[in-house]
Design a protein around this motif. Sequence first.
Motif: not given
Length: 349
Positions: A165-185
């Motif tokens: 689970v990410m509890v986040t402000n959503g401040y991430i770039t598109r370049e990195v987004f999938h590197d992290v969120y592909d592993l998040i439920d």
Amino acid sequence: MAELNVLQMSPELHEARWWEAEANGKVHCYLCPRHCHIGRGQAGFCFIRTNHEGRLYSLGYGAPAALQIDPIEKKPLNHFLPGTSVFSMGTAGCNMGCFFCQNWDISKSRQDQVNARDVRPEEVPLLALGQGCSSLAFTYNEPTIWGEYIIDICKAAKPYGLKTVMVTNGYITREVFHDVYDLIDAANVDLKAFTENFYGKITLTHLQPVLDTLLLLKNETPVWFELTNLMIPTLNDDPVETRRLAEWIFDNLGPDVPLHFTAFHPDFKLRDKPRTPPETLHRARQIALDAGLRFVYEGNIYSDAANTYCPVCGITLIERSWHSVEANHLKEGKCPRCAAYIPGVWKAA
Ligand code: SF4
């Protein structure tokens, strides 16, 4: 909530991802939309990404400053494994500058100013399972800024069936987004306001990148996500703004994304504003329901609007008191009376 007893040790230096070298030994970090250009011996805005001899290092890697067991409802997530415990971690630093931060003791600290512990990624699932947790949460400060650690923790946790689970402000770039969120439920994203003025003046960031992240979550991932809007008197509680926010969610994310309106209390640099009156949350909730959102909650106050109601027949599906689930009447993700499908993740697969 239980503070874990993990031995305190010095973290080792871990080279970061998501950077490129520049002239004069500077580095460009493109993990978040700040795009810091960091000189030798300097750190980025978030404090925990630092340029050492022309390379970028992640000081938060393996060095959490907070480890706790929380109810999943505290994240808040109301449609994700209700009633379960989540192993929750945070580090020093943050990529936003919110004047109202309620975790400012760690988020506004450098790595050497917090009581960090040495916890390797592969240790985390064992600690979580030992505490009876069903999931891991990256929370308290902004987890994006320690994304390398999160990725390695998620890889270590998946074989054990633990959710992430990410509890986040959503401040991430598109370049990195999938590197992290592909592993998040699952994620809870703070949509802190719906004006650029608020984001610029009160958080020292911008609104549009947060909306872009929400669209990525909706359109490019299966991540279950909910939204939180902390309502601060006179700053972001205008009913016109709330209606625009709710209409944007309805139009872009659909009616089934749960929205949590939560109460502010004076903290950090914002001590001249009063606590949010419950009536403000009631009014905001009604505006969002009128806009077509089907699951709208109130938080940080005792309220019947902590419960989940069937949007079709109106019965109470999940009864909550503060962050505690008192009863769960869902039958295999459906209303027991009218059989309406209730979106969410109700069982660990
Ligand atoms: S993650 Fe930190 S160092 Fe990187 S751009 Fe954002 S604030 Fe700057």
